[in-house]
Design a protein around this motif. Sequence first.
Motif, short mmCIF file in Angstrom:
data_model
loop_
_atom_site.label_atom_id
_atom_site.label_comp_id
_atom_site.label_asym_id
_atom_site.label_seq_id
_atom_site.Cartn_x
_atom_site.Cartn_y
_atom_site.Cartn_z
N ARG A 1 1.27 8.16 -8.25
CA ARG A 1 0.82 9.55 -8.47
C ARG A 1 1.19 10.03 -9.87
O ARG A 1 0.42 10.75 -10.51
N LEU B 1 -6.61 5.64 -5.30
CA LEU B 1 -6.26 6.47 -4.15
C LEU B 1 -5.42 7.67 -4.57
O LEU B 1 -5.55 8.76 -4.00
N PRO C 1 2.93 7.28 1.78
CA PRO C 1 2.68 8.18 0.65
C PRO C 1 3.94 8.78 0.04
O PRO C 1 3.88 9.28 -1.09
N GLY D 1 -6.48 11.47 -4.08
CA GLY D 1 -5.59 12.42 -3.44
C GLY D 1 -5.45 13.72 -4.21
O GLY D 1 -5.00 14.73 -3.66
N TYR E 1 -11.15 5.00 2.53
CA TYR E 1 -10.10 5.94 2.13
C TYR E 1 -10.60 6.97 1.10
O TYR E 1 -9.86 7.41 0.23
N ILE F 1 -1.65 5.02 1.15
CA ILE F 1 -2.09 5.50 2.45
C ILE F 1 -1.00 5.32 3.49
O ILE F 1 -0.70 6.23 4.28
#
Length: 356
Positions: free
Chosen positions: A338, A126, A329, A130, A171, A326
């Motif tokens: 991330r 995810l 974040p 992103g 997602y 999600i």
Amino acid sequence: MLLTPARLRSLLSGVLAPGGHVALAALIANDDFRIDGERVTLTIRIDGTDADAWEPIRREAQERLASVSGITSALVVLTAERKGQGAVAPEAASGFAALAGIRHIVAVASGKGGVGKSTTTCNLALALAGMGLKVGVLDADIYGPSMPRLFALKGQPTVKSGRILNPLEAYGCKVMSIGFVVDSEAAMIWRGPMVASAITQMLRDIDWGALDILLIDMPPGTGDAQLTLSQQGRLAGAVIVSTPQDLALIDARRGVTMFRDVGVPVLGLVENMSYFLCDACGKRHDIFAHGGARREAERLAIAFLGEVPLDMEVRRRSDDGVPVMIAAPDSAPAKAYRLIATGLRERLRGLQPAAI
């Protein structure tokens, strides 16, 4: 209709083995079938050198079983053992055309279970999505598939054409798991060759389309499944997930050694459950010690991609099927994922600068 192995064998009586002289039903035994409610799996044991000849028969058998009233899901797999080479997946001989549109395939692995590998895979996917990347996830943990729960996905893949299935999506990620085609409470009592065959079919028979990266959630350990994926999955590299304590790191070292032995680059090490921040007092607690993975990465001369804190929100959101990337974040775990995703992307750019 009552689904029994004997009844299913009789339904395949018109299917002939390569050469057209022997009925498939005569070559399979009742215990080659696995019946989980309305879901059926048949394993056909063959000589691995005959994979191409057997593929049309496998496909015909699967289509026949799938057309039977009372069967909602049918999977037919080929498996073989070559003398002196152990278990192999014969489908590998046919190639993996479905992977042609995927720039990078990355294994997310751990030497042992319980370190949060699947949760890391989900949230890492995810985080990459992103960034604007096209991402897929293959849940190759045959004995304990987690992606259906983590992505809150239910139902079965739809057929695109012939034997090719469409992955499910959530997602913004494409997802495939054995959990979509077997009962969630079924015990997967499969031999190594059966596991290898199922994994290669999930790779080959899925319409992944164009992806920047496909993450493979590997089973824990260093057995047949890991070897099959390492040798047949066209891996760009592997990410190892561990917790900080010595016992977990011992197993992580085995994972690093395995990938190096089969020529797969180790892209980095992730320290999961790195530390705990108390909500009440704000104090940091190193429950499983801290920094062990970073030191191990330095010792093994591999990149340290980052550390993810132990956070109740990660567990709760994972159980709910709304991953922390999600649901929260801006949380510390999401920021950690991330950072890891950024490091992984840079490592992949180092391998092929223009590819991602």
